[in-house]
Design a protein around this motif. Sequence first.
Motif, PDB file in Angstrom:
ATOM      1  N   THR A 288      -4.778  74.768  22.431  1.00  0.00           N
ATOM      2  CA  THR A 288      -5.595  75.665  21.615  1.00  0.00           C
ATOM      3  C   THR A 288      -4.708  76.708  20.941  1.00  0.00           C
ATOM      4  OG1 THR A 288      -6.035  77.152  23.485  1.00  0.00           O
ATOM      5  CG2 THR A 288      -7.610  75.369  23.101  1.00  0.00           C
ATOM      6  N   TYR A 289      -5.133  77.100  19.733  1.00  0.00           N
ATOM      7  CA  TYR A 289      -4.459  78.121  18.943  1.00  0.00           C
ATOM      8  C   TYR A 289      -5.516  79.057  18.358  1.00  0.00           C
ATOM      9  CZ  TYR A 289       0.294  76.073  18.410  1.00  0.00           C
ATOM     10  OH  TYR A 289       1.583  75.629  18.601  1.00  0.00           O
TER      11      TYR A 289
ATOM     12  N   ALA B 156      -7.679  80.557  15.386  1.00  0.00           N
ATOM     13  CA  ALA B 156      -8.288  79.776  14.305  1.00  0.00           C
ATOM     14  C   ALA B 156      -7.416  79.700  13.062  1.00  0.00           C
ATOM     15  CB  ALA B 156      -9.653  80.362  13.950  1.00  0.00           C
TER      16      ALA B 156
ATOM     17  N   ALA C  62      -5.206  76.562  11.871  1.00  0.00           N
ATOM     18  CA  ALA C  62      -5.703  75.338  11.237  1.00  0.00           C
ATOM     19  C   ALA C  62      -4.915  74.993   9.977  1.00  0.00           C
ATOM     20  CB  ALA C  62      -7.193  75.479  10.918  1.00  0.00           C
TER      21      ALA C  62
ATOM     22  N   TYR D 143      -8.302  68.248  15.109  1.00  0.00           N
ATOM     23  CA  TYR D 143      -8.677  69.468  15.809  1.00  0.00           C
ATOM     24  C   TYR D 143     -10.113  69.850  15.488  1.00  0.00           C
ATOM     25  CZ  TYR D 143      -7.695  71.539  11.231  1.00  0.00           C
ATOM     26  OH  TYR D 143      -7.702  71.826   9.883  1.00  0.00           O
ATOM     27  N   THR D 144     -10.659  70.658  16.374  1.00  0.00           N
ATOM     28  CA  THR D 144     -11.993  71.218  16.159  1.00  0.00           C
ATOM     29  C   THR D 144     -11.880  72.739  16.244  1.00  0.00           C
ATOM     30  OG1 THR D 144     -12.504  71.056  18.527  1.00  0.00           O
ATOM     31  CG2 THR D 144     -13.163  69.214  17.117  1.00  0.00           C
ATOM     32  N   THR D 145     -12.829  73.412  15.618  1.00  0.00           N
ATOM     33  CA  THR D 145     -12.844  74.875  15.642  1.00  0.00           C
ATOM     34  C   THR D 145     -14.030  75.349  16.469  1.00  0.00           C
ATOM     35  OG1 THR D 145     -11.838  74.965  13.442  1.00  0.00           O
ATOM     36  CG2 THR D 145     -12.893  76.966  14.249  1.00  0.00           C
ATOM     37  N   ALA D 146     -13.756  76.238  17.398  1.00  0.00           N
ATOM     38  CA  ALA D 146     -14.820  76.822  18.226  1.00  0.00           C
ATOM     39  C   ALA D 146     -14.572  78.317  18.317  1.00  0.00           C
ATOM     40  CB  ALA D 146     -14.830  76.192  19.613  1.00  0.00           C
TER      41      ALA D 146
ATOM     42  N   ASP E  39     -13.084  81.619  17.641  1.00  0.00           N
ATOM     43  CA  ASP E  39     -11.838  82.076  17.027  1.00  0.00           C
ATOM     44  C   ASP E  39     -10.646  81.234  17.461  1.00  0.00           C
ATOM     45  OD1 ASP E  39     -11.749  82.833  19.647  1.00  0.00           O
ATOM     46  OD2 ASP E  39     -11.063  84.890  19.277  1.00  0.00           O
ATOM     47  N   ARG E  40     -10.916  79.993  17.945  1.00  0.00           N
ATOM     48  CA  ARG E  40      -9.827  79.118  18.383  1.00  0.00           C
ATOM     49  C   ARG E  40      -9.961  77.741  17.751  1.00  0.00           C
ATOM     50  NH1 ARG E  40      -5.762  81.676  20.971  1.00  0.00           N
ATOM     51  NH2 ARG E  40      -5.262  79.843  22.244  1.00  0.00           N
ATOM     52  N   VAL E  41      -8.824  77.094  17.544  1.00  0.00           N
ATOM     53  CA  VAL E  41      -8.818  75.672  17.183  1.00  0.00           C
ATOM     54  C   VAL E  41      -8.297  74.904  18.395  1.00  0.00           C
ATOM     55  CG1 VAL E  41      -8.568  76.008  14.712  1.00  0.00           C
ATOM     56  CG2 VAL E  41      -6.517  75.839  16.125  1.00  0.00           C
ATOM     57  N   CYS E  42      -8.839  73.718  18.583  1.00  0.00           N
ATOM     58  CA  CYS E  42      -8.525  72.927  19.775  1.00  0.00           C
ATOM     59  C   CYS E  42      -8.161  71.507  19.372  1.00  0.00           C
ATOM     60  CB  CYS E  42      -9.729  72.920  20.712  1.00  0.00           C
ATOM     61  SG  CYS E  42      -9.533  71.886  22.168  1.00  0.00           S
TER      62      CYS E  42
END
Length: 214
Positions: free
Chosen positions: A115-116, A118, A121, A157-160, A162-165
């Motif tokens: 995870t990073y 957001a 991205a 990746y997906t965004t959830a 304030d994080r991208v996973c």
Amino acid sequence: MITVRISFEKKNEASYISLLDLQRVMQRVLKRSGLPVWHTLGFNPHIYMTFACPLSLGQESECECVDIKTEAENPDFAQWQTELNAIMPTGIRITHVDPVQMKADLIAFACYQITYPAAAAAVLEQYNALESAPVEKHSKKGKKIVELKDHIPQVEYTTAGDRVCMELCLPAAQELNLNPSLLTGFLEEKFGLPAASAGILRKRFLTANRQLFA
């Protein structure tokens, strides 16, 4: 004699316990538990332990394991789990205790969740647009160049919030073992995305035919 696999999670502050210190932790916990574990013979006997695919410092995991031996007849492994969890340090939790079914050398892949923030991205899209992503891998045999695109051609990746996973499965065999820090290090060097901003969680191991290792 039975070979027993103790599976555990290693998270939060426990992610900063090195392999050497983890070995000491397990030795002390097993001795304190009083469980009937087998000791090596010789001048300096100690508890037999084998860890599969040691985890890098600062990374978390849900699938760590250590193999030990016992001469006990019909051990109650549910009781083992309860007794060990009662004295484990913060961040380490025993998930199950069972007789060994698969040898550790059957592990071929390790799957990670990275995870990073957001904003990363845009950098991941830049990585996806690259044709080549060479990195230098260090090992006991020396240095060699590894082409990340051969193993991670694209990152999905997906965004959830304030994080991208993203989810990655990387080689984890004796012949080739790739650490996700190779990717996070490349993204920092190439695009300035701080590797320290990445959260790395190892989720599971797979065999060569993509079967779940247990």
